[in-house]
Structure formats: C-alpha cells, structure tokens
Motif scaffolding. Structure first.
Motif, PDB file in Angstrom:
ATOM      1  N   GLU A   1       0.844  -1.197   0.000  1.00  0.00           N
ATOM      2  CA  GLU A   1       0.000   0.000   0.000  1.00  0.00           C
ATOM      3  C   GLU A   1       0.873   1.239   0.000  1.00  0.00           C
ATOM      4  OE1 GLU A   1      -2.662  -0.191   3.235  1.00  0.00           O
ATOM      5  OE2 GLU A   1      -3.706  -1.949   2.504  1.00  0.00           O
TER       6      GLU A   1
ATOM      7  N   ASP B   1     -11.193   3.633  -4.865  1.00  0.00           N
ATOM      8  CA  ASP B   1     -11.364   2.193  -4.772  1.00  0.00           C
ATOM      9  C   ASP B   1     -12.630   1.726  -5.477  1.00  0.00           C
ATOM     10  OD1 ASP B   1     -12.746   2.110  -1.375  1.00  0.00           O
ATOM     11  OD2 ASP B   1     -13.192   3.328  -3.143  1.00  0.00           O
ATOM     12  N   THR B   2     -13.185   2.535  -6.354  1.00  0.00           N
ATOM     13  CA  THR B   2     -14.344   2.127  -7.132  1.00  0.00           C
ATOM     14  C   THR B   2     -14.138   2.499  -8.594  1.00  0.00           C
ATOM     15  OG1 THR B   2     -15.507   4.224  -6.783  1.00  0.00           O
ATOM     16  CG2 THR B   2     -15.906   2.461  -5.173  1.00  0.00           C
TER      17      THR B   2
ATOM     18  N   TYR C   1      -5.796  -5.786  -9.082  1.00  0.00           N
ATOM     19  CA  TYR C   1      -6.383  -6.511  -7.961  1.00  0.00           C
ATOM     20  C   TYR C   1      -5.336  -7.378  -7.285  1.00  0.00           C
ATOM     21  CZ  TYR C   1     -10.839  -4.902  -9.734  1.00  0.00           C
ATOM     22  OH  TYR C   1     -11.875  -4.093 -10.140  1.00  0.00           O
TER      23      TYR C   1
ATOM     24  N   SER D   1      -7.018  -5.826  -2.237  1.00  0.00           N
ATOM     25  CA  SER D   1      -7.191  -4.473  -2.772  1.00  0.00           C
ATOM     26  C   SER D   1      -7.604  -4.539  -4.233  1.00  0.00           C
ATOM     27  CB  SER D   1      -5.906  -3.667  -2.616  1.00  0.00           C
ATOM     28  OG  SER D   1      -4.867  -4.234  -3.401  1.00  0.00           O
TER      29      SER D   1
ATOM     30  N   PRO E   1     -10.172  -1.879  -7.236  1.00  0.00           N
ATOM     31  CA  PRO E   1     -11.425  -1.107  -7.319  1.00  0.00           C
ATOM     32  C   PRO E   1     -12.661  -1.989  -7.424  1.00  0.00           C
ATOM     33  CG  PRO E   1     -10.268  -1.065  -9.422  1.00  0.00           C
ATOM     34  CD  PRO E   1      -9.345  -1.718  -8.440  1.00  0.00           C
TER      35      PRO E   1
END
Lengths: 250, 189
Positions: free
Chosen positions: A92, A100-101, A190, A243, A245
């Motif tokens: 991170e 995150d979308t 991802y 992690s 989106p």
C-alpha cells in the motif's frame, strides 16, 4: 558361441525395431493428425518446468485482446513487495489511497474468448500470464481462463480461474499461504492473499461458491502436477481480496 | 431440469442478441428483471428446481456487454414464465432434486427445442444441442460461442490427444513384442 549369440541378439533387436517402425509408419499414415500430440507428449516427458513465458512456445493470436494495463507494469518497489518481502503488506502506498471504485459503464467487458487481464503469483514463475474470459481449450492453450459462470474481479464474488498443470499453472505447486495473487485488468489492479491450497475431486461442488458474498479468487489445475492423461483431482488455490477497485454497476 | 431450464434460458438469451452491441457495462433495470426471473424456482411433483447459479452468472456477464430494452425484457420474462409453466405441467417422474431433459415427455421436449431453435434463428444465432454430451452451445453468425453449457471444473491436465499418443506408444511396444514372438516362432534363435 558368443558370436552366434550376438548375431541372434542383433537379429532379434532388428526384427523388433523393424516391426515397431513399420507399425508406426502405418499408424502415422492412418492417424497423421495425432503426430502433434505425440511430439507434445515427448516434450511433456522431457521437460520438468514448462516455460511461464507466454511469448514463447505455441500461442495463437486468434483472439481479441482487450487488455490494457491500467497503470505501468508493476515493478518491485519499496512499497510494493514481491514474494521475498514482508508477506503481510501487499504494497500500500504511503500517499493518499487511490479511488477504490470504478463505474461499470467505463469498462469494456469481454466476450467469450477475449483476453482481458494478466495474472501473476508472487514467488512463482506465474508472471503476467494472459487471462481470458472463458476456459475452453483455446483459452487454456494461450494462457489461463476465467470460468464464464463466475464473476469478474471487482464484482464482489468469486472469480474462478483455471490453467493447465503442464503449462502456466504448473507453478501452483510452489504457492504458499500468504502469497499474493495479482490480477491486472484494464480497469484496475487486484491483489488477493492466498489463504489455502487444497486437493479436491473435480466433481466436488463444495470446492467453490459462485455466489459468494465477498470478493475472492480461486485458481485451480489438474493434480498431480506431473500426471499424464486425465485425472480426477484438482489443486485449488484460494485467495481472499486485499485491494482493487470495486465495480459499481450504474 | 437443469438442462431443460438451461436450454430455455439459452433461447431467451438468444433474443437479447438482436440488441445493439454498444457496450453496456452495466445491468439496467430491464436486465435485472430478467435476472430476477431466472432466479425463480419451479415446482414439479413436490420438488423444487432452479437454474444453477453459474447460468445466471453467465447471463449477468453477458448483459454487461449488451443493453436490453423493456420490450425485449418483457418478452424474455414471458418466455421464462411459459417455460416454467410447461415444465410444471410435464409428465415426469422425479427422483431426487434434479430433472434431466430426458425425464420429460417427448412432446414437451419438442416444444422446448422448437421454441429455442426458432428464437435463435430469428436473430441469426445457432443453437446446437449435443445429445451425446447433453450440452448446449449457442453461436453467432461468425461461429463464435456466446453461451456454453459445460462443467464448472475443467480438464486442465494433459490433453486427451496426449493420452492417445501414450496409447500409441503402448501399441507400438506391443507390436515390438509381437516381433519378438514371431522371431522366436520362426526359430531365428
């Protein structure tokens, strides 16, 4: 006597070889279509580690490639550890977190047979392997395939991915719990953390949950890894979401 | 039952293929209604059946690439309801919770296939049912598959042809052994 025995032995061998060659010639003429698999079998027998480089070996360009890296190809960096670094940190950034979308309307979803992603597994030779929508013979010949009855990365459920045990997913045998699985799509990167590696029957429907309420990934291949022919078992690698989106279907 | 509903679903899915292929990237309200309808259950002889989740997921993934209009969705939903009604009226003997296409009477099967085939042909798609493999495949005019009814877990080991090759090696070995036998009988040694 020795000379006579040797002569007979040579005759025996010569006749046996002649019969074998004659038989093969007949079979070749009648079944020339299987010559390629014979060559494949030979290469399978003499090769311990299949090349994980998808640019070598036999590949087909007869597919639509929708994959475009959503960002620069991941390079080992101080905040993006590979398998040799701290396994508890997928990398991170110390800067502000990324969005995150992602809107579904901004994604070009693939059709059956399209390449739409690349997959890598830390600490293995599975690096930037082509990932297709669909897991038919053609897709598995060119890389690994996502079962079309499962969910895309980011959709919040199970992404089920298969690959041949004598090709790209041969290295699944080297996967350890805690290893990171990375799926790079055109709409996001991802990361999943391996939570389990299990051997199960191919007919065991409890091996997967295609309506899981949480994002996860399952990789599988035939087991044992060096088995020739058809096997009834599969080697499953389960990964929990770390992690990437989340897709919003607007 | 799974196969029957899959075939009906396939025919219904074929209707969606007339739609413009402008990438949708979403599930609109019409498509969601279809997905909800696909999730319905059918009751036959006291048993409850439903379309497997992998088929519904395939429908959802397909809807991400197209856009359904209200009229088209209504037509599809009507087909789904009609299919459920036809199946529930079929003369079947149920053992367990799964019903195969062959468990239905001939007339019902013929009706289902006729509707499915005509629906596909009307939009330039081809529905193929392989009775040997009990599988359904729909292809478009280019011969590309848009739906495949296959097992969830695939064969990902050495391909079958390699097994054939191994068998050929065995055969050749037997031929060589036969050569030995012939040699012996010919009293070459």
């Amino acid at each position: 006597m020795n000379f006579k025995f040797g002569k007979k032995l040579l005759t025996l061998l010569a006749v046996s070889i002649a019969f074998a060659l004659t038989g093969y010639l007949i079979l070749f003429l009648c079944l020339s279509g299987v010559l390629s698999p014979v060559i494949s079998a030979w290469s399978l027998l003499r090769t311990e580690e299949p090349s994980a480089d998808t640019e070598s070996g036999e590949t087909s360009s007869d597919y639509v490639d929708l994959y475009r890296p959503s960002k620069a190809p991941s390079e080992p960096s101080s905040d993006a550890p590979s398998g040799d670094e701290d396994p508890s940190d997928p990398g991170e950034s110390s800067e502000e977190p990324e969005d995150d979308t992602v809107l579904g309307s901004e994604i070009t979803f693939p059709r059956l047979g399209n390449k739409f992603a690349e997959i890598s597994v830390d600490g293995t030779t599975i690096q930037h392997v082509s990932m297709f929508f669909g897991d038919g013979k053609k897709q598995l010949k060119n890389g690994v395939g996502m079962y079309p009855g499962s969910s895309f990365p980011g959709m919040g459920s199970t992404c089920l991915v298969s690959g041949h045990n004598n090709r790209d997913f041969h290295a699944l045998k080297d996967v350890e719990i805690g290893t990171f699985i990375r799926v790079s799509t055109s709409y996001g990167e991802y990361v999943y953390r391996v939570t389990a590696c299990e051997v199960k029957q191919a007919t065991d429907s409890s091996a997967y949950d295609l309506v899981a309420a949480e994002e996860n990934i399952i990789l599988y291949t035939c087991y044992p890894f060096n088995e020739l022919g058809l096997t009834s078992k599969r080697y499953f690698v389960y990964g929990e979401y770390v992690s990437g989106p989340k897709i919003i279907l607007d | 039952m799974k196969k029957v509903l899959a075939i009906v679903f396939v025919a219904i899915l074929a209707l969606t293929c007339v739609i413009s292929v402008a990438a949708a990237g979403s599930i609109n309200a019409n498509e969601q209604k279809v997905l909800d309808a696909l999730g319905k259950t059918a009751k036959v002889s006291g048993a409850t059946f439903k379309i497997p989740s992998q088929y519904i997921n395939q429908a959802k993934n397909y809807f991400l690439t197209v856009d359904l209009t209200k009229e088209e969705a209504d037509t599809i939903i009507a087909k789904i309801n009609a299919a459920i009604a036809a199946i529930e009226k079929a003369k079947v003997s149920v053992s367990g919770n799964e019903l195969d296409l062959h468990d239905l009477d001939r007339d019902t099967r013929a009706t289902i296939f006729a509707n499915a085939t005509e629906a596909c042909e009307a939009i330039g798609l081809r529905l193929v049912y392989d009775g040997t493999d009990n599988a359904v495949v729909i292809t478009n005019e280019a011969g590309e598959a848009v739906f495949e009814d296959e097992a969830v877990i695939k064969k990902t080991g050495s391909e079958v042809n390699v097994t054939v090759a191994a068998l050929i090696v065995v055969v050749l070995t037997v031929v060589a052994a036969a050569g030995v036998v012939v040699t012996k009988k010919a009293q070459l040694f």
